[in-house]
Design a protein around this motif. Structure first.
Motif, PDB file in Angstrom:
ATOM      1  N   UNK A   1       0.832  -1.199   0.000  1.00 57.77           N
ATOM      2  CA  UNK A   1       0.000   0.000   0.000  1.00 57.77           C
ATOM      3  C   UNK A   1       0.866   1.249   0.000  1.00 57.77           C
ATOM      4  N   UNK A   2       0.773   2.018  -1.082  1.00 52.23           N
ATOM      5  CA  UNK A   2       1.407   3.332  -1.175  1.00 52.23           C
ATOM      6  C   UNK A   2       0.341   4.349  -0.794  1.00 52.23           C
ATOM      7  N   UNK A   3       0.315   4.719   0.477  1.00 53.48           N
ATOM      8  CA  UNK A   3      -0.729   5.599   1.009  1.00 53.48           C
ATOM      9  C   UNK A   3      -0.280   7.053   0.881  1.00 53.48           C
TER      10      UNK A   3
ATOM     11  N   UNK B   1      -1.738   3.985   9.612  1.00 60.58           N
ATOM     12  CA  UNK B   1      -1.728   2.609  10.121  1.00 60.58           C
ATOM     13  C   UNK B   1      -2.638   1.741   9.257  1.00 60.58           C
ATOM     14  N   UNK B   2      -2.188   0.520   8.982  1.00 61.07           N
ATOM     15  CA  UNK B   2      -2.940  -0.445   8.170  1.00 61.07           C
ATOM     16  C   UNK B   2      -3.180  -1.697   8.993  1.00 61.07           C
ATOM     17  N   UNK B   3      -4.431  -2.179   8.992  1.00 62.30           N
ATOM     18  CA  UNK B   3      -4.776  -3.445   9.642  1.00 62.30           C
ATOM     19  C   UNK B   3      -5.547  -4.305   8.653  1.00 62.30           C
ATOM     20  N   UNK B   4      -5.116  -5.552   8.524  1.00 61.19           N
ATOM     21  CA  UNK B   4      -5.739  -6.499   7.601  1.00 61.19           C
ATOM     22  C   UNK B   4      -6.381  -7.612   8.405  1.00 61.19           C
ATOM     23  N   UNK B   5      -7.683  -7.818   8.217  1.00 65.04           N
ATOM     24  CA  UNK B   5      -8.403  -8.864   8.940  1.00 65.04           C
ATOM     25  C   UNK B   5      -8.016 -10.241   8.415  1.00 65.04           C
ATOM     26  N   UNK B   6      -7.874 -11.192   9.350  1.00 63.09           N
ATOM     27  CA  UNK B   6      -7.597 -12.573   9.001  1.00 63.09           C
ATOM     28  C   UNK B   6      -8.526 -13.469   9.819  1.00 63.09           C
ATOM     29  N   UNK B   7      -9.303 -14.318   9.193  1.00 66.71           N
ATOM     30  CA  UNK B   7     -10.257 -15.155   9.943  1.00 66.71           C
ATOM     31  C   UNK B   7      -9.555 -16.007  10.992  1.00 66.71           C
TER      32      UNK B   7
ATOM     33  N   UNK C   1      14.003   3.145   4.832  1.00 66.24           N
ATOM     34  CA  UNK C   1      13.196   2.325   3.936  1.00 66.24           C
ATOM     35  C   UNK C   1      12.135   3.158   3.238  1.00 66.24           C
ATOM     36  N   UNK C   2      11.617   2.636   2.129  1.00 67.77           N
ATOM     37  CA  UNK C   2      10.571   3.338   1.395  1.00 67.77           C
ATOM     38  C   UNK C   2       9.322   3.482   2.260  1.00 67.77           C
ATOM     39  N   UNK C   3       8.613   4.589   2.075  1.00 67.36           N
ATOM     40  CA  UNK C   3       7.411   4.882   2.871  1.00 67.36           C
ATOM     41  C   UNK C   3       6.199   4.168   2.282  1.00 67.36           C
ATOM     42  N   UNK C   4       6.282   2.851   2.213  1.00 67.27           N
ATOM     43  CA  UNK C   4       5.226   2.009   1.650  1.00 67.27           C
ATOM     44  C   UNK C   4       4.997   0.840   2.598  1.00 67.27           C
TER      45      UNK C   4
ATOM     46  N   UNK D   1     -12.140  -3.322   0.904  1.00 64.48           N
ATOM     47  CA  UNK D   1     -11.875  -4.707   0.546  1.00 64.48           C
ATOM     48  C   UNK D   1     -10.838  -4.684  -0.564  1.00 64.48           C
ATOM     49  N   UNK D   2      -9.650  -5.203  -0.290  1.00 68.70           N
ATOM     50  CA  UNK D   2      -8.557  -5.101  -1.244  1.00 68.70           C
ATOM     51  C   UNK D   2      -8.029  -6.476  -1.613  1.00 68.70           C
ATOM     52  N   UNK D   3      -7.783  -6.660  -2.905  1.00 67.33           N
ATOM     53  CA  UNK D   3      -7.158  -7.880  -3.396  1.00 67.33           C
ATOM     54  C   UNK D   3      -5.654  -7.795  -3.161  1.00 67.33           C
ATOM     55  N   UNK D   4      -4.979  -8.925  -3.067  1.00 65.00           N
ATOM     56  CA  UNK D   4      -3.515  -8.893  -2.950  1.00 65.00           C
ATOM     57  C   UNK D   4      -2.889  -8.146  -4.119  1.00 65.00           C
ATOM     58  N   UNK D   5      -1.709  -7.581  -3.873  1.00 67.86           N
ATOM     59  CA  UNK D   5      -0.989  -6.861  -4.913  1.00 67.86           C
ATOM     60  C   UNK D   5      -0.669  -5.448  -4.477  1.00 67.86           C
ATOM     61  N   UNK D   6      -0.323  -4.611  -5.464  1.00 70.03           N
ATOM     62  CA  UNK D   6       0.071  -3.231  -5.214  1.00 70.03           C
ATOM     63  C   UNK D   6      -1.130  -2.297  -5.347  1.00 70.03           C
ATOM     64  N   UNK D   7      -1.243  -1.354  -4.415  1.00 74.27           N
ATOM     65  CA  UNK D   7      -2.317  -0.362  -4.443  1.00 74.27           C
ATOM     66  C   UNK D   7      -1.727   0.998  -4.070  1.00 74.27           C
ATOM     67  N   UNK D   8      -2.116   2.014  -4.803  1.00 78.14           N
ATOM     68  CA  UNK D   8      -1.758   3.395  -4.478  1.00 78.14           C
ATOM     69  C   UNK D   8      -3.045   4.117  -4.139  1.00 78.14           C
TER      70      UNK D   8
END
Length: 620
Positions: A529-531, A547-553, A572-575, A605-612
């Protein structure tokens, strides 16, 4: 003599002996290293900068009072940062500080295309330019125009911001902007961005080392030349500084260092880290100090008014003071916040000196006990688990970074090691110095010679620790291709080619630095995530501290945040990059940030991969 008589006569001695043996056993049980382990991780080392040459310097000109310890004085300065400097949307540019010629250069990462010609930033002008040396580079959008500027910090002067004009990257595409009007001899070894007061704009923190009047790099000096006054409680250092965002000032920042009291601002600082630990989206600040206690600053700020309080850990009968957060007496050289045990809480890894048969202190792995409300009572509920988790000792530590290099949702730890690389082992002299009267330490004349080929932990290998399902970290560096020895300082991490595998830059002292391309087999899924936050001109800037939180069952949330430059000299990169393990399905993601003093939250709801993602007032 009967047993009863023996106990009556010698009971106290027997009790002391039993306690000593128990504590010795505890120390042995909590400081060992597990055996190395096999791994699927693989890295390819590519050189950065000019190749090593026999005539390369390994020491700097110094104040005459430091002449006999000039190797020690010259032991820092290698630094590296990864960022999107040319604006192509990828963190594939490197800002490298090379102490061999004191250059600060910008280049495309090897293998990412010849997008521009490598160039060096202009050497700063001012009083005594020969007594100045760069120590680090911190990329950021400091004037909020959408272009990546470069903040360079030094020994011998205050930091400079090289503001990008928007042209193709090159030396002529930057203008120098001094952070302070008056010339002051700072000796800065750590710098980071953090939105201290929650107004949505980054502020700047600087950790300084030598006192301002030390004249460290001036070979013509007739004064100065002081060292620390203690190996474990030194406070005669340079003052740490805080500059708050202020678009109305000529530099864009205003000095608010008065918000740091003496206990917060004094200390021979080598590293800093910022992250929100109590859920209010105001970052706490960890300050790693050489020769004395580190500091954890609990953030009580409001927009325009920075305010902090100190927090320390709690001791038990089996907790030495030296392993208590904020009360240690070790040599803090690196610091990193990350969720290391997968419980949805940020933990803290700290580098110290932990050299077998030399100076065996301990690195720290402060695991969060999950009581964030105690912070505002001055209590840091963290327990050092470096011993049982396998990271307590390995050598002379510097930068340490947590990153999920194989995307299995368990972060690895990468640690830079080594101090002075030479021919003559000087550990006996250093051990003698470490036991000397503190009253002598301030005067270099009482030190042994640490120059002309002195070696102190100089032939060490950086460590890469992978953790198993039980949380035990094992060194997999050799199997992964990290077989190079020497001395290293800074570590920067980013996915430079957007292939989902994190790459690394290692800044090495007095040697050619390295890019470690991640060539591991395809691992688990990932979320990158490039926020961004919006700028007034329609562009955007990194959302430092979000802050990023990803739900996991059935499991704790994955946790990450946008890093503003945590550590020693590696940025490090700000990603945010989070490994998802074997699950490739879209996942609920919560993003939290601050803007104009208010806490914002978005649920996606986000799929895996890169998102900006561009963060607005109430959505992403």
């Amino acid at each position: 003599m009967s047993v009863g008589t023996i106990f009556r006569v010698h009971g106290a001695r027997l009790a002391v002996g039993a306690i000593a043996l128990a504590l010795f056993g505890l120390a042995r049980a909590t400081s060992g290293q597990p055996e190395p382990a096999p791994t699927a991780l693989r890295f390819e080392a590519l050189p950065l900068g000019a190749p090593d040459r026999p005539g390369d310097r390994r020491e700097r000109p110094v104040n005459p009072r430091y002449q006999d310890i000039r190797g020690w004085i010259s032991a820092v300065g290698a630094a590296a940062a990864l960022a999107d400097i040319d604006g192509d949307g990828r963190p594939n540019d490197i800002c490298l500080v090379d102490p061999r010629d004191d250059s600060v250069s910008v280049m495309p990462a090897p293998g990412t295309g010849e997008r521009y010609v490598r160039f060096a930033l202009p050497t700063p002008t001012g009083p005594q330019p020969a007594a100045i040396a760069p120590m680090g580079c911190l990329p950021g959008d400091y004037d909020e125009d959408g272009h990546t500027d470069l903040l360079v910090y030094y020994w011998g002067r205050p930091p400079l911001i090289y503001r990008a004009t928007g042209a193709t990257p090159g030396a002529s595409g930057y203008t120098q902007q001094a952070l302070v009007d008056a010339f002051e001899p700072w000796y800065t070894n750590a710098a980071l961005q953090a939105d201290v007061d929650g107004d949505g704009h980054v502020d700047l923190l600087f950790g300084n080392y030598f006192p301002e009047n030390a004249r460290v790099l001036d070979p013509d000096a007739t004064g100065g030349g002081m060292m620390q006054r203690s190996m474990s409680r030194a406070r005669n250092s340079g003052r740490n500084r805080l500059f708050m965002h202020n678009p109305g000032s000529p530099t864009g920042y205003t000095d608010h260092s008065s918000a740091l009291d003496r206990d917060m601002a004094s200390g021979w600082t080598l590293a800093m880290a910022a992250a929100d630990l109590d859920g209010d989206l105001l970052p706490e600040i960890y300050i790693a100090n050489d020769f004395g206690s580190d500091r954890l600053l609990v953030n009580l700020s409001r927009p325009g008014v920075p305010r902090f309080m100190l927090a320390t850990g709690r001791r038990t009968f089996t907790t030495p003071r030296s392993r208590t957060l904020g009360a240690d007496s070790f040599k803090g050289m690196g610091a990193e916040f990350a969720d290391l045990n997968g419980d949805g809480q940020l933990d803290l890894a700290v580098s110290n000196i932990a050299q077998d048969y030399a100076l065996l202190e301990s690195h720290f792995l402060f695991i969060n006990d999950g009581q964030p409300a105690l912070l505002k009572q001055g209590i840091a509920a963290f327990t050092d688990e470096s011993g049982p988790r396998g990271t307590a000792r390995n050598g002379w530590g510097w930068d340490i970074k947590a990153a999920d290099f194989d995307n299995d949702s368990r972060p690895e730890l990468l640690q830079a090691l080594g101090f002075l690389e030479g021919r003559t082992n000087r550990w006996p002299e250093l051990q003698e110095l470490a036991t000397a009267n503190d009253g002598l330490l301030e005067h270099p004349a009482f030190w042994a010679a640490f120059a002309d080929g002195a070696d102190l932990s100089g032939n060490q290998r950086n460590r890469l620790y992978a953790q198993d399902e039980s949380g035990l970290f094992r060194d997999v560096g050799l199997a992964a291709g990290l077989d190079m020895t020497g001395v290293s300082r800074g570590i920067a991490v980013a996915d430079i080619d957007l292939d989902g595998r994190l790459d690394v830059v290692i800044a090495r002292q007095w040697r050619q630095s390295l890019l470690l391309r991640n060539r591991s087999p395809a691992g688990g899924a990932f979320l990158s995530l490039d926020l961004r936050l919006p700028n007034a001109n329609g562009s955007s800037r990194p959302a430092i501290g979000a802050v990023v939180r990803v739900d996991r069952p059935g499991r704790a949330q994955l946790l990450g945040f946008v890093d503003g430059g945590n550590g020693h000299s590696g940025k490090s990169a700000a990603i945010v990059h989070l490994g998802l393990g074997a699950s490739p399905a879209p996942a609920p993601v919560t993003i939290e940030w601050r803007d104009s003093g208010a806490l914002r939250r978005a649920r996606l709801m986000l799929a895996p991969g890169h998102h900006r993602l561009l963060l607005g007032r109430s959505s992403a």
